[in-house]
Each structure stands twice: as structure tokens, then as C-alpha cells.
Scaffold this active site. Structure first.
Site, PDB file in Angstrom:
ATOM      1  N   GLU A  43       1.107  -2.900  10.409  1.00  0.00           N
ATOM      2  CA  GLU A  43       0.894  -2.711   8.845  1.00  0.00           C
ATOM      3  C   GLU A  43       2.032  -2.038   8.368  1.00  0.00           C
ATOM      4  O   GLU A  43       2.472  -2.281   7.375  1.00  0.00           O
ATOM      5  CB  GLU A  43      -0.474  -2.265   8.711  1.00  0.00           C
ATOM      6  CG  GLU A  43      -0.678  -2.092   7.125  1.00  0.00           C
ATOM      7  CD  GLU A  43      -2.011  -1.424   6.655  1.00  0.00           C
ATOM      8  OE1 GLU A  43      -2.159  -0.997   5.592  1.00  0.00           O
ATOM      9  OE2 GLU A  43      -2.807  -1.759   7.699  1.00  0.00           O
ATOM     10  N   GLU A  44       2.525  -0.924   9.226  1.00  0.00           N
ATOM     11  CA  GLU A  44       3.448   0.017   8.611  1.00  0.00           C
ATOM     12  C   GLU A  44       4.846  -0.442   9.047  1.00  0.00           C
ATOM     13  O   GLU A  44       5.935   0.398   8.553  1.00  0.00           O
ATOM     14  CB  GLU A  44       3.209   1.351   9.091  1.00  0.00           C
ATOM     15  CG  GLU A  44       1.680   1.918   8.809  1.00  0.00           C
ATOM     16  CD  GLU A  44       1.216   1.784   7.331  1.00  0.00           C
ATOM     17  OE1 GLU A  44       0.044   1.628   7.319  1.00  0.00           O
ATOM     18  OE2 GLU A  44       2.221   1.814   6.329  1.00  0.00           O
ATOM     19  N   LEU A 102      -3.397   3.024  11.176  1.00  0.00           N
ATOM     20  CA  LEU A 102      -4.330   3.836  10.349  1.00  0.00           C
ATOM     21  C   LEU A 102      -5.062   3.091   9.424  1.00  0.00           C
ATOM     22  O   LEU A 102      -4.557   2.863   8.350  1.00  0.00           O
ATOM     23  CB  LEU A 102      -3.717   4.935   9.789  1.00  0.00           C
ATOM     24  CG  LEU A 102      -4.586   6.166   9.683  1.00  0.00           C
ATOM     25  CD1 LEU A 102      -4.451   7.083  11.291  1.00  0.00           C
ATOM     26  CD2 LEU A 102      -4.132   7.414   8.631  1.00  0.00           C
ATOM     27  N   ASP A 103      -6.345   2.492   9.948  1.00  0.00           N
ATOM     28  CA  ASP A 103      -7.122   1.826   9.089  1.00  0.00           C
ATOM     29  C   ASP A 103      -8.080   2.831   7.935  1.00  0.00           C
ATOM     30  O   ASP A 103      -8.498   3.808   8.547  1.00  0.00           O
ATOM     31  CB  ASP A 103      -8.165   0.825   9.641  1.00  0.00           C
ATOM     32  CG  ASP A 103      -9.100   0.448   8.773  1.00  0.00           C
ATOM     33  OD1 ASP A 103     -10.272   0.690   8.703  1.00  0.00           O
ATOM     34  OD2 ASP A 103      -8.677  -0.337   7.951  1.00  0.00           O
ATOM     35  N   ASP A 111      -0.330   7.633   8.074  1.00  0.00           N
ATOM     36  CA  ASP A 111       0.303   6.163   8.234  1.00  0.00           C
ATOM     37  C   ASP A 111       1.388   6.123   9.122  1.00  0.00           C
ATOM     38  O   ASP A 111       1.576   5.497  10.161  1.00  0.00           O
ATOM     39  CB  ASP A 111       0.274   5.505   7.247  1.00  0.00           C
ATOM     40  CG  ASP A 111      -1.008   5.194   6.367  1.00  0.00           C
ATOM     41  OD1 ASP A 111      -0.915   5.120   4.968  1.00  0.00           O
ATOM     42  OD2 ASP A 111      -1.789   4.816   7.120  1.00  0.00           O
ATOM     43  N   GLU A 154      -6.286  -6.821  11.549  1.00  0.00           N
ATOM     44  CA  GLU A 154      -7.454  -6.300  11.244  1.00  0.00           C
ATOM     45  C   GLU A 154      -8.474  -7.301  11.349  1.00  0.00           C
ATOM     46  O   GLU A 154      -9.387  -6.955  12.112  1.00  0.00           O
ATOM     47  CB  GLU A 154      -7.481  -5.967   9.574  1.00  0.00           C
ATOM     48  CG  GLU A 154      -6.547  -4.929   9.351  1.00  0.00           C
ATOM     49  CD  GLU A 154      -6.404  -4.445   7.694  1.00  0.00           C
ATOM     50  OE1 GLU A 154      -6.256  -3.230   7.335  1.00  0.00           O
ATOM     51  OE2 GLU A 154      -6.060  -5.560   7.038  1.00  0.00           O
ATOM     52  N   ASP A 181      -2.978  -1.955  13.394  1.00  0.00           N
ATOM     53  CA  ASP A 181      -3.042  -1.239  12.056  1.00  0.00           C
ATOM     54  C   ASP A 181      -3.231   0.213  12.668  1.00  0.00           C
ATOM     55  O   ASP A 181      -4.280   0.710  12.908  1.00  0.00           O
ATOM     56  CB  ASP A 181      -4.293  -1.685  11.380  1.00  0.00           C
ATOM     57  CG  ASP A 181      -4.516  -0.776  10.208  1.00  0.00           C
ATOM     58  OD1 ASP A 181      -5.496  -1.198   9.346  1.00  0.00           O
ATOM     59  OD2 ASP A 181      -3.712   0.171   9.853  1.00  0.00           O
ATOM     60  N   ASP A 212       0.852  -1.115  -0.053  1.00  0.00           N
ATOM     61  CA  ASP A 212       0.061  -0.011  -0.087  1.00  0.00           C
ATOM     62  C   ASP A 212       0.770   1.295   0.036  1.00  0.00           C
ATOM     63  O   ASP A 212       1.676   1.242   0.702  1.00  0.00           O
ATOM     64  CB  ASP A 212      -0.786  -0.022   1.129  1.00  0.00           C
ATOM     65  CG  ASP A 212      -1.993  -1.076   1.194  1.00  0.00           C
ATOM     66  OD1 ASP A 212      -2.145  -1.456   2.575  1.00  0.00           O
ATOM     67  OD2 ASP A 212      -2.059  -1.646   0.468  1.00  0.00           O
TER      68      ASP A 212
END
Ligand code: FBP
Length: 305
Positions: free
Chosen positions: A65-66, A88-89, A42, A249, A86, A36
Site C-alpha cells: 500500500e505504501e 500498517l492497516d 506507515d 486487504e 498492507d 492516503d
């Protein structure tokens, strides 16, 4: 631990609400471990939530996630817990003032393994001890469970405190809304298409379901949790295993859904029974009201209700 999450959430809520004024909108020009394009928020969100969790002294390592790899927390390798998050979803919503969120799940650390050993995270969601999310929208809400029901707290910006606003949340057994990216309809398996056709066709005593899709899992899930219905993201040619990531998530929200009397499934099995085998692993997801998820499962398995 929830206090530190709340602290991180307050900082994020403040910065998100004025991101356009302080140059925090837009892309950073990098991609994360799952491909992404990363937004400035993020990266900022990740920094804030990593330090919020690390400062507790309870967290040995973090999957985000990052972050491409597992991050051990310096000096806390023997701490009791692991965090999957996560930060920043719904990041596609950052620049259009849409709802976004933070999702987190907490696992007990396996004592016989180093803190950053991947085997620490090859667990099922059922092993989580705490899970929750923060939703940044018309108001900022922190929703979490420690395994004894689900509670929601709304940020009173004047007081700077999250106050109890949703006690013992119960997810209605079925709803009248579904959330999915129907631009994939023609690419979906026939059984999923039959499911959507069935949902959107009025039946005796049950109206057709309406489509609501915000672009942020947290926001669509929050609606399902409070008013019923379901969110689903099945496989499609561009997302062979669905789009959503299991550890940070699907499993945390699956924990919340079940604690509130709802359900979460891949279509084939209960999300909380899936054992991870990679930290950024994706799985198909259907989550929300127990009867709506069961209907999704029956179509996936038998192609009919
Ligand atoms: P991230 O924003 O954290 O990558 O989350 C994934 C997500 O944005 C969900 O919040 C949302 O429901 C979905 O992907 C939207 O995907 P698509 O744009 O393919 O419909």
C-alpha cells in the site's frame, strides 16, 4: 516465510508500543499511491516488512500500500513467490493508541513473466497460497493460513516468541455485531440502507445487531472471525468502488475468512474470484460470518432478505 513475518511483527509491535516516546507518531507530509496521508509508522512498517520478506530469499517482488509501484527484490527475481501487503492497516488509529495491523497475501510467481511485471499480480485471491495478518492491540496476534485451516499465535513479549493461542479458528455462522462507517448511511445505495435497517431491527429469535467500528479493518475482522458478525465497506460518492484495496486487504482477509468457514463478497461476487486489473484497485467488501455475508449479498442483489 511466516517466521520472517513474525520477526517483522515483533519489531513493529515493539516500535508501535513506544512510538510516542521515540517520535514515531504523526504524519510524514506525503501521500501514498491511493491518496492516503502517510503516517511515520506507515513508512517504518513498510521498510520493516519489505526487508523481512526480502530477506527470506523466497520473494521475487512485492506490492505494498505504501509503494506506488511493484518492487522487485534485488537478486531474487527468480524466487518462487510474490507478496501483497498492507504494512500498517488502520493508520488513522496510530496517534490515538487504537488497534492497528499488518495484512499480507502470498502468490506463486508466474515463471514466464519478469518478477515486477504487473501481470504477475493480475490474479484472483483464490490463487494465494498463504495469507494472514498481525494485529497490534491489547496483545499482538499473528493469524494466518496456508490453506489448511486458520491458526492464531500470540506474542509472549518476555519470550519474544509468538506462541499458538488459537487452534483451527472457526468463524461462527452468524453473529450479532456489524462494523461499518455509518456516517455514509444517507449516501449508501437504498439496498444497503435496507440491509442496515434489517440488521438493526430485532426479529423473532434474533436480536438486533450492535454497531462496533474501530477504524481498523484488521481489528473489526478479527472480532468477526472469533465471535461472528460482519464488516462491510460499500461504495459511496467518495469511494465509487468502496475503500478497501483488493490485493492487500480484501483478498488476504477473504482467504482467511473462507479457511475459517466464513465468507467475503463484493456484494456482487466472491472476493476470491475477482481478478485484479490494477495493483491498488479498490473493491466493495463485506466479510465475516457466512450467513451475515449471504444476507448482505441478497440485499445488494434483490434489495431484501
Ligand atoms: P489503511 O489504514 O491501511 O489505509 O486501511 C483502510 C482503513 O483504515 C481500514 O482499516 C478501516 O476499516 C477503514 O479504512 C476506515 O475508513 P473510514 O475512516 O472511511 O471509515
Amino acid at each position: 516465510m511466516p517466521n520472517q513475518v513474525a520477526f517483522g511483527g515483533k519489531i513493529l509491535a515493539r516500535e508501535i508500543s513506544r512510538a510516542a516516546l521515540i517520535g514515531k507518531l504523526g504524519l510524514v507530509g506525503e501521500r501514498n499511491a491511493t491518496g492516503d496521508a502517510q503516517k511515520k509508522l506507515d513508512i517504518f512498517g513498510n521498510e520493516i516488512m519489505v526487508s523481512a520478506f526480502a530477506d527470506t530469499g523466497f520473494v521475487a517482488s512485492i506490492v505494498s500500500e505504501e509503494l506506488g509501484e511493484i518492487e522487485a527484490v534485488p537478486g531474487a527475481e527468480n524466487a518462487d513467490y510474490l507478496v501483497c501487503m498492507d504494512p500498517l492497516d488502520g493508520s488513522s488509529n496510530t496517534d490515538i493508541n487504537g488497534s492497528i495491523g499488518t495484512i499480507f497475501g502470498i502468490l506463486p510467481r508466474r515463471k514466464n513473466l519478469p518478477a515486477a511485471d504487473p501481470q504477475q499480480y493480475y490474479r484472483t485471491g483464490a490463487e494465494q497460497v498463504v495469507a494472514g495478518y498481525i494485529m497490534y492491540s491489547t496483545s499482538t496476534v499473528l493469524v494466518y493460513s496456508i490453506g489448511h485451516g486458520v491458526y492464531g499465535f500470540t506474542l509472549d513479549r518476555d519470550l519474544g516468541e509468538f506462541l499458538l493461542s488459537h487452534e483451527n479458528i472457526r468463524c461462527p455462522r452468524h453473529g450479532k455485531i456489524y462494523s461499518a462507517n455509518v456516517s455514509h448511511y444517507d449516501e449508501w445505495d437504498t439496498r444497503i440502507r435496507y440491509f442496515v435497517d434489517d440488521l438493526t431491527r430485532p426479529k423473532a429469535g434474533k436480536g438486533a445487531y450492535s454497531l462496533r467500528y474501530t477504524g481498523a479493518l484488521v481489528a473489526d475482522f478479527h472480532r468477526c472471525l472469533l465471535e461472528g458478525g460482519l464488516y462491510f465497506y460499500p461504495p459511496d460518492p467518495g469511494h465509487k468502488n468502496g475503500k478497501l484495496r483488493l490485493l492487500y486487504e480484501c483478498s488476504p482477509l477473504g482467504f482467511i475468512a473462507e479457511q475459517a468457514g466464513g465468507a467475503a463478497s463484493s456484494g456482487e461476487m466472491r472476493i476470491l474470484d475477482i481478478q485484479a486489473d490494477a495493483i491498488h484497485q479498490r473493491v466493495p467488501l463485506a466479510i465475516g460470518s457466512v450467513e451475515d455475508v449471504a444476507l448482505y449479498d441478497s440485499f445488494v442483489r434483490e434489495g431484501r432478505a
